[in-house]
Write a protein that holds these residues in place. Structure first.
Motif, PDB file in Angstrom:
ATOM      1  N   SER A 139      -9.577   0.158  13.197  1.00  0.00           N
ATOM      2  CA  SER A 139      -9.715  -1.139  13.384  1.00  0.00           C
ATOM      3  C   SER A 139      -9.889  -2.188  12.530  1.00  0.00           C
ATOM      4  O   SER A 139      -9.549  -1.615  10.739  1.00  0.00           O
ATOM      5  CB  SER A 139     -11.630  -0.691  12.923  1.00  0.00           C
ATOM      6  OG  SER A 139     -12.600  -2.255  12.722  1.00  0.00           O
ATOM      7  N   VAL A 140      -9.868  -3.476  12.662  1.00  0.00           N
ATOM      8  CA  VAL A 140      -9.308  -4.471  11.384  1.00  0.00           C
ATOM      9  C   VAL A 140     -10.248  -5.846  11.476  1.00  0.00           C
ATOM     10  O   VAL A 140     -10.563  -6.225  12.787  1.00  0.00           O
ATOM     11  CB  VAL A 140      -7.733  -4.775  11.472  1.00  0.00           C
ATOM     12  CG1 VAL A 140      -7.252  -5.543  10.704  1.00  0.00           C
ATOM     13  CG2 VAL A 140      -6.829  -4.021  12.138  1.00  0.00           C
ATOM     14  N   GLU A 141     -10.868  -5.755  10.280  1.00  0.00           N
ATOM     15  CA  GLU A 141     -11.354  -6.783  10.226  1.00  0.00           C
ATOM     16  C   GLU A 141     -10.675  -8.333   8.818  1.00  0.00           C
ATOM     17  O   GLU A 141     -10.450  -7.360   7.679  1.00  0.00           O
ATOM     18  CB  GLU A 141     -13.080  -6.566   9.568  1.00  0.00           C
ATOM     19  CG  GLU A 141     -13.684  -8.195   9.669  1.00  0.00           C
ATOM     20  CD  GLU A 141     -14.901  -8.184   8.613  1.00  0.00           C
ATOM     21  OE1 GLU A 141     -15.666  -8.566   8.195  1.00  0.00           O
ATOM     22  OE2 GLU A 141     -16.192  -6.384   9.625  1.00  0.00           O
ATOM     23  N   ALA A 142     -10.543  -9.290   9.442  1.00  0.00           N
ATOM     24  CA  ALA A 142      -9.438 -10.267   8.371  1.00  0.00           C
ATOM     25  C   ALA A 142     -10.297 -11.359   8.856  1.00  0.00           C
ATOM     26  O   ALA A 142     -10.916 -12.456   9.581  1.00  0.00           O
ATOM     27  CB  ALA A 142      -8.301 -10.278   9.278  1.00  0.00           C
ATOM     28  N   GLY A 143     -10.075 -12.485   7.808  1.00  0.00           N
ATOM     29  CA  GLY A 143     -10.900 -13.361   7.692  1.00  0.00           C
ATOM     30  C   GLY A 143     -11.005 -14.148   6.306  1.00  0.00           C
ATOM     31  O   GLY A 143     -10.493 -13.890   5.829  1.00  0.00           O
ATOM     32  N   PRO A 202      -9.799 -15.144   0.754  1.00  0.00           N
ATOM     33  CA  PRO A 202      -8.882 -14.245   1.602  1.00  0.00           C
ATOM     34  C   PRO A 202      -9.695 -13.052   1.237  1.00  0.00           C
ATOM     35  O   PRO A 202      -9.784 -12.312   0.846  1.00  0.00           O
ATOM     36  CB  PRO A 202      -7.398 -14.360   2.127  1.00  0.00           C
ATOM     37  CG  PRO A 202      -7.579 -14.586   0.400  1.00  0.00           C
ATOM     38  CD  PRO A 202      -8.521 -15.127  -0.402  1.00  0.00           C
ATOM     39  N   ARG A 203      -9.747 -12.098   2.937  1.00  0.00           N
ATOM     40  CA  ARG A 203     -10.540 -10.901   2.501  1.00  0.00           C
ATOM     41  C   ARG A 203      -9.768 -10.288   4.611  1.00  0.00           C
ATOM     42  O   ARG A 203     -10.020 -10.704   5.331  1.00  0.00           O
ATOM     43  CB  ARG A 203     -11.396 -10.563   2.681  1.00  0.00           C
ATOM     44  CG  ARG A 203     -12.337 -11.091   1.294  1.00  0.00           C
ATOM     45  CD  ARG A 203     -13.783 -11.035   0.838  1.00  0.00           C
ATOM     46  NE  ARG A 203     -14.167 -12.312   0.536  1.00  0.00           N
ATOM     47  CZ  ARG A 203     -15.725 -12.481   0.099  1.00  0.00           C
ATOM     48  NH1 ARG A 203     -16.417 -11.739   1.364  1.00  0.00           N
ATOM     49  NH2 ARG A 203     -15.966 -13.329  -0.676  1.00  0.00           N
ATOM     50  N   ILE A 204      -9.397  -9.327   4.040  1.00  0.00           N
ATOM     51  CA  ILE A 204      -8.927  -7.933   4.557  1.00  0.00           C
ATOM     52  C   ILE A 204      -9.625  -6.713   4.997  1.00  0.00           C
ATOM     53  O   ILE A 204      -8.842  -6.140   3.438  1.00  0.00           O
ATOM     54  CB  ILE A 204      -7.858  -8.138   5.611  1.00  0.00           C
ATOM     55  CG1 ILE A 204      -6.842  -7.158   6.537  1.00  0.00           C
ATOM     56  CG2 ILE A 204      -6.801  -7.623   4.453  1.00  0.00           C
ATOM     57  CD1 ILE A 204      -5.753  -7.577   6.710  1.00  0.00           C
ATOM     58  N   SER A 205      -9.885  -5.986   5.902  1.00  0.00           N
ATOM     59  CA  SER A 205     -10.394  -4.282   5.284  1.00  0.00           C
ATOM     60  C   SER A 205      -9.533  -3.759   7.024  1.00  0.00           C
ATOM     61  O   SER A 205      -9.518  -4.366   7.485  1.00  0.00           O
ATOM     62  CB  SER A 205     -11.582  -4.038   5.529  1.00  0.00           C
ATOM     63  OG  SER A 205     -12.533  -4.585   6.490  1.00  0.00           O
ATOM     64  N   ALA A 206      -9.246  -2.427   6.766  1.00  0.00           N
ATOM     65  CA  ALA A 206      -8.533  -1.562   8.179  1.00  0.00           C
ATOM     66  C   ALA A 206      -9.059  -0.208   7.975  1.00  0.00           C
ATOM     67  O   ALA A 206      -9.427   0.065   6.976  1.00  0.00           O
ATOM     68  CB  ALA A 206      -7.688  -1.875   7.971  1.00  0.00           C
ATOM     69  N   SER A 207      -9.181   0.267   8.443  1.00  0.00           N
ATOM     70  CA  SER A 207      -9.322   1.970   9.291  1.00  0.00           C
ATOM     71  C   SER A 207      -9.177   2.348   9.949  1.00  0.00           C
ATOM     72  O   SER A 207      -8.737   1.771  10.879  1.00  0.00           O
ATOM     73  CB  SER A 207     -11.173   2.049   9.114  1.00  0.00           C
ATOM     74  OG  SER A 207     -11.963   1.936  10.471  1.00  0.00           O
ATOM     75  N   TYR A 208      -8.924   3.634  10.218  1.00  0.00           N
ATOM     76  CA  TYR A 208      -8.156   4.899  11.645  1.00  0.00           C
ATOM     77  C   TYR A 208      -8.841   6.344  11.274  1.00  0.00           C
ATOM     78  O   TYR A 208      -8.637   6.425  10.647  1.00  0.00           O
ATOM     79  CB  TYR A 208      -6.653   4.689  10.974  1.00  0.00           C
ATOM     80  CG  TYR A 208      -6.104   5.355  11.660  1.00  0.00           C
ATOM     81  CD1 TYR A 208      -5.238   5.256  12.753  1.00  0.00           C
ATOM     82  CD2 TYR A 208      -5.835   7.019  11.460  1.00  0.00           C
ATOM     83  CE1 TYR A 208      -4.619   5.652  13.630  1.00  0.00           C
ATOM     84  CE2 TYR A 208      -4.700   8.067  12.290  1.00  0.00           C
ATOM     85  CZ  TYR A 208      -4.359   7.229  14.011  1.00  0.00           C
ATOM     86  OH  TYR A 208      -3.529   8.131  14.470  1.00  0.00           O
ATOM     87  N   ALA A 209      -9.437   6.111  12.507  1.00  0.00           N
ATOM     88  CA  ALA A 209      -9.807   7.527  13.341  1.00  0.00           C
ATOM     89  C   ALA A 209      -8.319   8.740  12.557  1.00  0.00           C
ATOM     90  O   ALA A 209      -8.232   8.463  13.602  1.00  0.00           O
ATOM     91  CB  ALA A 209     -10.546   7.147  13.904  1.00  0.00           C
ATOM     92  N   VAL A 210      -9.409   9.279  12.191  1.00  0.00           N
ATOM     93  CA  VAL A 210      -7.625  10.735  12.206  1.00  0.00           C
ATOM     94  C   VAL A 210      -8.229  11.326  13.243  1.00  0.00           C
ATOM     95  O   VAL A 210      -7.125  12.179  14.180  1.00  0.00           O
ATOM     96  CB  VAL A 210      -8.495  11.505  10.123  1.00  0.00           C
ATOM     97  CG1 VAL A 210      -7.083  12.731  10.682  1.00  0.00           C
ATOM     98  CG2 VAL A 210      -7.013  10.236   9.688  1.00  0.00           C
TER      99      VAL A 210
END
Length: 915
Positions: A519-523, A547-555
């Protein structure tokens, strides 16, 4: 043949995603999921019904070709979800919690891990924190959060205590002038407190500290409420057992005042029109009486006694209505005054009650928000609000002479007849926010697009003078006969000082998934700010991009273990207090002066403050902070999770004034962004949390952190000041500290800059925070116990000395001073760890199967640890050759007052009725 699928064969995934509303509203979330048959195949065309079990509102949608469904803009509450389809047995999920800004898979009821939830936030829920021993205000709750130092106006992840944002239902209640918490709230009106400390969403800005959102309760279809009576009494509490660390070691025991301070709290909520409109109201009345005090009467005159009793009648009323199944409107009013403070603003020289100042203060806020769902892919929100902080000052009692004007006795240096201030402070903020969200499916990938606007208009108004705007300076005032020899009469001609400001933010972002695990969120956020002084001069004119960006990865495939990371830029808003530094309408400054000629007062002159040479620089830009985070989150079961996250922050672009002397020898102050100012924060947080379930809850976190830098002020600091000038520390022409400078105590001011860098007093390398509660059922009685504990490093301090800056080319002090640090800032630290444990126990008898009547005891500082937590002497000398230096070195780092030791054990008793 009819196929029976049931709740096992028809697999439903119900998720609350981070807030899908306007900036700083925090009132709704999303429900998104998919429907599968027993073989795991997608089910298209199924009807999905979402029903709020507390308010009876239902909404329906149909699954798409991939079996997915979406409910946008869903208010907090508990929900039932029903899925129906021809030839299939209806499937039902019931009683699942929905919370604002919540990320939860309802099928397993967990909020610790979700692939679309990247923000580091702590959610404090009323059903949990009401079980724990906390002071009755939301500010105290903040202290339970990892990465936060203190309570109230906290330091969050290295930020200043004035760099937080405090919201009530998304309404900004932060003091616009000081950046501190400016509003209180009935404790029993709080539903949740959200504390965001890192990876803060794009909807929020103008702060690098914590974003705190207090969400108030709404009524439901069930009539419910409570009455609480709480008591405290200082006579019940433990005595201060510490002694001053300076010889002869005077005891710091206090006189314990034997009086009960009561607090009454009443709440009520329920339907106005069932399934359509609801109300919730809360009222709290707290009285706090302090020991009797006396005025500083002249020798031979009996002092007058007075006693302070403050009254805090807090009111909170919220109305909620469903205009239709997809349209919601709520309105709220909150007022939280505390009246009756009595102050001697004459610095201890008020000789009678009439010279004391009464002070009433508090806040008021009004807010209303509309949320609507349009079709299946659009939502819109609008919030309109007004919040104001106020402070009123007036005479404690009316003076009988000259209409209550202030009288100063030139002989004994005391004040009579009139208070120091008669006036007010007003700091209102008007706010309008709006946002639109769009939920399209692009090439099989779901997106959440959001654009929003946040507009705020703020003011800072000061109006205070002496009563009747007059001061009499007399000789030999007799407080009994009210007689004296006249000398001067000062008539003040000041008018209110009012500065104004405007803040506008535009933002946009997209949240989307990449495959089933990422999942990625960018803004990006655009912030515009302008401010004007009290003579309408432009003081701030900034434009910032964040600017901001965040992400996650489900292992794991069930998203039970996540890897998370983020980068973001955050700007601190320029406080209105910055503009007030350029005020040209002073208070208690401009006057007409009259002298007594034996029969009348005759005008002898007027004084008007000249225009200040300190002018704003509208080219400065706001301080910003770049943040990098990375971590892992793991869900253990449906109510428990653990996580670890590393945070790195670096501030830059500090606004400061650089002080020098001009060619005439006058002080010159130039506002600029100083390039050599620094601050960094490094932290590692480990957390474990178990939500209240099966009658118990627990939470624990550990934070390792390091804050360093040379700039720890909102704006004006010593950085860059007088670097080309000469400083002096001397008495009688000789150096006080013979180890600093030459024989006359002269040395280059530039060396003051050397040790400004280091660790601030709020740096805490280690902090452990624990809390837990257990509820036992004993027939018709229930017994609950709660514990809150903390263990943390103590404050830093530094060897220091105040030095004079001399007039260029002379050894004459200029009136300007600097603080010289002998070692890098924060070199010394109070040894040991501060440690406190608070406990509570409540016994309740149920009536009709519901909690009814109870009694509760809260004990703060259970083990009465009164360790040293502060120092009062930081003066130092590099050489102990003089007597004054010997004395300074001998008491360096000593604690001499009660406030430098932990508060003794205190008690609170409560009687509770719930219905």
């Amino acid at each position: 043949m009819r196929q029976g699928v049931g709740t096992v064969g028809l697999a439903l995934f119900l998720a609350w995603l981070p807030v899908a509303v306007a900036a700083q509203t925090a009132e709704v979330g999303r429900v998104i999921g998919d429907v599968q048959d027993a073989s795991g195949g997608t089910v298209r065309g199924a009807t999905v019904t979402l029903t709020n079990s507390e308010r009876g509102i239902s909404r329906k949608t149909v699954t798409d070709t991939l079996g997915r469904f979406l409910f946008a803009a869903v208010p907090p509450g508990r929900y039932d979800l029903i899925v129906t389809l021809s030839k299939f047995t209806a499937a039902r999920l019931t009683g699942h919690p929905g919370e604002a800004e919540k990320a939860t898979r309802v099928s397993i009821m967990v909020d610790q891990a979700n692939i679309e939830d990247h923000t580091r936030q702590t959610r404090l829920r009323a059903d949990e924190f009401q079980l724990l021993p906390f002071a009755r205000n939301y500010q105290t709750l903040l202290g339970a959060t990892a990465g936060i130092v203190g309570t109230g106006n906290v330091n969050a992840h290295g930020a200043l205590s004035t760099n937080n944002v405090f919201l009530f239902d998304g309404v900004n209640t932060t003091d616009p002038t000081t950046g501190t918490s400016a509003a209180n709230l009935n404790y029993d009106a709080i539903d949740q407190v959200l504390v965001r400390t890192s990876t803060v969403p794009i909807e929020f800005g103008r702060a690098t500290g914590a974003i705190v959102d207090v969400i108030t309760k709404s009524g439901t279809n069930t009539v419910a409420g409570s009455y609480k009576f709480l008591m405290t009494n200082d006579r019940w509490n433990a005595q201060n057992n510490a002694v001053s660390e300076v010889a002869p070691g005077a005891p710091l025991a206090r006189t314990r005042f034997n009086t009960i301070n009561p607090l009454h709290s009443v709440t009520a909520g329920g339907p106005i029109v069932k399934n359509r409109a609801w109300f919730f109201a809360a009222f709290e009345d707290a009285r706090n009486t302090t020991p009797e005090r006396q005025t500083n009467a002249a020798p031979g005159v009996t002092p007058e006694s007075y006693q302070q009793t403050t009254e805090s009648p807090f009111v909170n009323v919220r109305l909620t209505t469903a205009l239709a199944s997809n349209h919601k409107l709520w309105a709220r009013i909150t007022r939280s005054p505390t009246n009756g403070f009595i102050n001697d603003y004459y610095g201890g020289f008020a000789a009678e009650r009439a010279a004391l100042t009464r002070q009433d203060q508090g806040s008021t806020s009004f807010a209303s928000q509309y949320t609507g769902v349009f079709g299946t892919t659009w939502t819109g929100e609008v919030l309109v609000a007004h919040a104001s902080t106020f402070l009123n000052v007036s005479p404690f009692t009316a003076g009988p002479t000259h209409g209550g004007a202030a009288i100063f006795d030139e002989i004994d240096g005391r004040w009579y007849n009139g208070s120091t201030f008669d006036g007010y402070i007003r700091r209102p903020r008007t706010q309008v926010t709006a946002a639109v969200s769009y939920f399209p499916n692009i090439r099989g990938r779901g997106h959440t697009f959001k654009v929003g606007v946040d507009w705020q208009q703020i003011q800072s108004t000061n109006s205070y003078n002496f009563p009747t705007a007059t001061e009499f300076d007399v000789v030999g005032f007799d407080p009994v006969t009210r007689t004296y020899f006249p000398d001067l009469r000062v008539n003040y001609v000041d008018v209110p000082s009012r500065s104004t400001g405007m803040q506008l933010a535009l933002y946009g972002r997209d949240r989307f998934q990449i495959g089933s695990r990422a999942s990625v969120e960018a803004g990006v956020r655009l912030e515009r700010q302008t401010s004007h002084s009290d003579v309408t001069a432009l003081t701030v004119d900034t434009l910032a991009i964040a600017p901001r960006i965040s992400a996650s990865y489900a292992v794991t495939g069930d998203s039970g273990t996540l890897l998370v990371g983020s980068y973001g830029r955050f700007h601190d808003g320029v406080l209105q207090g910055f503009s007030d530094n350029f005020a040209a309408v002073p208070q208690q400054t401009n006057y007409d002066l009259h002298r007594w000629n034996g029969s009348a007062y005759v005008l002898i002159g007027s004084f008007t403050q000249s225009a200040s040479t300190f002018v704003p620089n509208t080219k400065v830009t706001p301080r910003y902070m770049d943040e990098y985070t990375g971590g892992v989150e793991h869900r253990i079961n449906r109510v428990m999770g653990i996580s670890a996250r590393a945070v790195y922050r670096k501030w830059a672009n500090f606004i400061d004034d650089v002080r020098t002397f001009d060619a005439t020898g006058a002080v010159s102050r130039v506002v600029t962004n100083v390039p050599n100012a620094t601050r960094t924060y490094r932290g590692l947080e480990v957390m474990a949390d178990r939500r209240l379930a099966d009658r118990w809850m627990a939470s624990a976190n550990y934070t390792w952190s390091q804050t360093k830098g040379n700039h720890f002020a909102n704006d004006f600091s010593p950085v860059g000041d007088f670097v080309d000038e000469t400083c002096q520390q001397s008495a009688g022409g000789l150096a006080i500290d013979q180890g600093l400078g030459e024989a006359h105590g002269l040395f280059p001011c530039a060396i003051v800059q050397t040790n400004l860098a280091g660790r601030p007093s709020y740096d805490r390398p280690h902090a452990v925070k624990l809390s837990g509660a257990y509820v036992a059922s004993l027939g018709s009685f229930s017994l609950s116990t709660g514990v809150v504990g903390a263990l943390a490093s103590k404050a830093t301090y530094t060897k220091a000395r105040t030095v004079n800056v001399v007039v260029p080319g002379t050894v004459t002090p200029s009136g300007q001073t600097l603080t010289y640090l002998y070692e890098p800032r924060g070199t010394d630290r109070i040894p040991g760890l501060s440690k406190t444990i608070d406990a509570s126990v409540e016994a309740t008898r149920r009536i009709g199967g519901r909690p009814g009547i109870g009694i509760r005891l809260d004990v703060f500082n259970l083990f009465n640890t009164q360790d040293k937590i502060g120092v009062n002497n930081t003066s130092w000398c590099a050489s102990a050759a003089t007597a004054s230096c010997q004395a300074a070195v001998a008491v360096y780092g000593a604690a001499t007052v009660r406030g430098s030791f932990e508060t003794p054990r205190t008690y609170r008793v409560s009687f509770v009725v719930r219905y």
